[in-house]
Design an enzyme around this catalytic site. Sequence first.
Site, PDB file in Angstrom:
ATOM      1  N   LYS A 119       0.838  -1.197   0.000  1.00 55.70           N
ATOM      2  CA  LYS A 119       0.000   0.000   0.000  1.00 55.70           C
ATOM      3  C   LYS A 119       0.878   1.254   0.000  1.00 55.70           C
ATOM      4  CE  LYS A 119      -3.902   1.874   2.666  1.00 55.70           C
ATOM      5  NZ  LYS A 119      -4.713   1.676   3.886  1.00 55.70           N
ATOM      6  N   HIS A 125       0.854   4.228  -3.148  1.00 54.98           N
ATOM      7  CA  HIS A 125       0.358   5.572  -2.898  1.00 54.98           C
ATOM      8  C   HIS A 125       1.437   6.647  -2.947  1.00 54.98           C
ATOM      9  CE1 HIS A 125      -3.006   3.127  -1.470  1.00 54.98           C
ATOM     10  NE2 HIS A 125      -3.756   4.188  -1.727  1.00 54.98           N
ATOM     11  N   HIS A 150      -3.950   0.757  -8.942  1.00 56.12           N
ATOM     12  CA  HIS A 150      -4.405  -0.359  -8.116  1.00 56.12           C
ATOM     13  C   HIS A 150      -5.925  -0.386  -8.028  1.00 56.12           C
ATOM     14  CE1 HIS A 150      -3.852   3.026  -5.277  1.00 56.12           C
ATOM     15  NE2 HIS A 150      -4.885   2.516  -4.618  1.00 56.12           N
ATOM     16  N   ARG A 169     -12.458  11.097   7.398  1.00 54.71           N
ATOM     17  CA  ARG A 169     -11.259  10.291   7.608  1.00 54.71           C
ATOM     18  C   ARG A 169     -10.452  10.826   8.795  1.00 54.71           C
ATOM     19  NH1 ARG A 169      -9.611   7.330   3.012  1.00 54.71           N
ATOM     20  NH2 ARG A 169      -7.419   7.970   3.154  1.00 54.71           N
ATOM     21  N   LYS A 222      -4.661   9.428   8.966  1.00 51.10           N
ATOM     22  CA  LYS A 222      -4.612   8.784   7.655  1.00 51.10           C
ATOM     23  C   LYS A 222      -3.475   9.392   6.834  1.00 51.10           C
ATOM     24  CE  LYS A 222      -7.534   6.272   6.186  1.00 51.10           C
ATOM     25  NZ  LYS A 222      -7.645   4.779   6.181  1.00 51.10           N
ATOM     26  N   CYS A 275     -14.024   3.645   1.970  1.00 55.51           N
ATOM     27  CA  CYS A 275     -13.194   3.642   0.759  1.00 55.51           C
ATOM     28  C   CYS A 275     -11.906   2.878   1.080  1.00 55.51           C
ATOM     29  CB  CYS A 275     -12.816   5.054   0.329  1.00 55.51           C
ATOM     30  SG  CYS A 275     -14.023   6.317   0.718  1.00 55.51           S
ATOM     31  N   SER A 276     -11.616   1.825   0.326  1.00 57.97           N
ATOM     32  CA  SER A 276     -10.398   1.075   0.612  1.00 57.97           C
ATOM     33  C   SER A 276     -10.023   0.217  -0.594  1.00 57.97           C
ATOM     34  CB  SER A 276     -10.578   0.221   1.876  1.00 57.97           C
ATOM     35  OG  SER A 276      -9.332  -0.278   2.323  1.00 57.97           O
ATOM     36  N   GLU A 291      -3.475   9.161  -5.053  1.00 55.73           N
ATOM     37  CA  GLU A 291      -4.291   8.003  -5.412  1.00 55.73           C
ATOM     38  C   GLU A 291      -4.292   7.834  -6.927  1.00 55.73           C
ATOM     39  OE1 GLU A 291      -5.475   5.818  -3.539  1.00 55.73           O
ATOM     40  OE2 GLU A 291      -6.116   6.653  -1.615  1.00 55.73           O
ATOM     41  N   GLU A 302      -6.483   4.957  -8.888  1.00 56.38           N
ATOM     42  CA  GLU A 302      -7.306   3.805  -8.582  1.00 56.38           C
ATOM     43  C   GLU A 302      -8.285   3.472  -9.692  1.00 56.38           C
ATOM     44  OE1 GLU A 302      -7.548   3.957  -3.726  1.00 56.38           O
ATOM     45  OE2 GLU A 302      -9.196   4.886  -4.847  1.00 56.38           O
TER      46      GLU A 302
END
Length: 296
Positions: free
Chosen positions: A100, A104, A116, A135, A139, A151-152, A211, A213
Site C-alpha cells: 500500500k 500511494h 491499483h 477520515r 490517515k 473507501c479502501s 491516489e 485507482e
Amino acid sequence: MSSSIASRLAVYKTPPRFSFAPSSNSFRSPLLRLRIPSLQPPISPAARRISPTICSSFVAARAMADAPDAGMDAVQRKLMFDDECILVDENDGEVGHESKYNCHLWENIQTKHMLHRAFSVFLFNSKYELLLQQRSATKVTFPLVWTNTCCSHPLYRESELIHENSLGVRNAAQRKLLDELGIPAEDVPVDEFTPLGRMLYKAPSDGKWGEHELDYLLFIVKDVSVNPNPDEVADIKYVNKEQLRELLRKADAGEEGLKLSPWFRLVVDNFLYKWWDHVEKDTLHEAADMKTIHKL
C-alpha cells in the site's frame, strides 16, 4: 661561498616547520606565532565522556527522520507496509501486487504509472439517507476529508481476488466496514452489495502521496449498527440529498475548513443523484453497468 653566507641562505631555502598545538589553538613556527580563535565553546571533560552517546542518539534520530514511515502512527505504518494492493492495467487486468505504501507514493504513480484496484461503499439506511465518514487525522492520504461510507482496497489474497460477480471486491468491502466503522459482517451480507460501476481516476494528496485507482462503486441499503474505529474515522453522519447539497456548497465556498475526497466528488458530480433515485425506487440493478470503466 663562505660558510656563514651558505648557512644563512639555507634558512630561506628550507621551508619553515609549522606545528599545531590543539591545546593552545596556536600554530607555531620559528618565524611567527598565529593565534586561531576557537569556533566552538570549550568542551568539558564530562561532555567528552558522554559525547559518544550523544552522537549515537543523533544518528538514530536522523535515521528515524529519514525513514520511509517517518510521521506515521503505528496503525497506519502497519497498514501501509503489510497490506498489498492489487495492481491492474486500465482494463482492470491484474498485473501484479505491491505494498500500500508503494502504491500511494506520488512518484511511483507519476513515473511507474502504478494503478491499483479499489472500492467505494455507499451505504443507505431505510430512510434512504447516505452514511458519510470523515477520515481520521492520522490517515496517510487525505486526512480529515469527508467522503462516502467506506473507501479502501481489495488485498492480494485469495478471498479478495475472486472475479465472479465482483465477489472479491465485495468480500473486501465487508471486511473494511468492520475495520473502519465497526459494522458487523452479518449486518452487511456480501450478496446484498450492488456493484453499479467502475471509474478510473488519479488525484494527488500532497507532495508525497496520492491516489491512482480503478474504483468499484458498491451500493447497499441496510440499517446497521455503527461503532467507528478512531484510528480510521474522525466522525460520521447520515445525510439526505439536500443536506449533501449543503455540504457540497460549504466545501466549494471553503466554509468551516470542510473538504471532500476527490473520488467522492467525482461520484457525486457524475453519478450519485441519479443512482440515489434508484435507491429510493428499489431499482438499483437497472442502473448497474459493470462493463464500462469511466475514466474521470
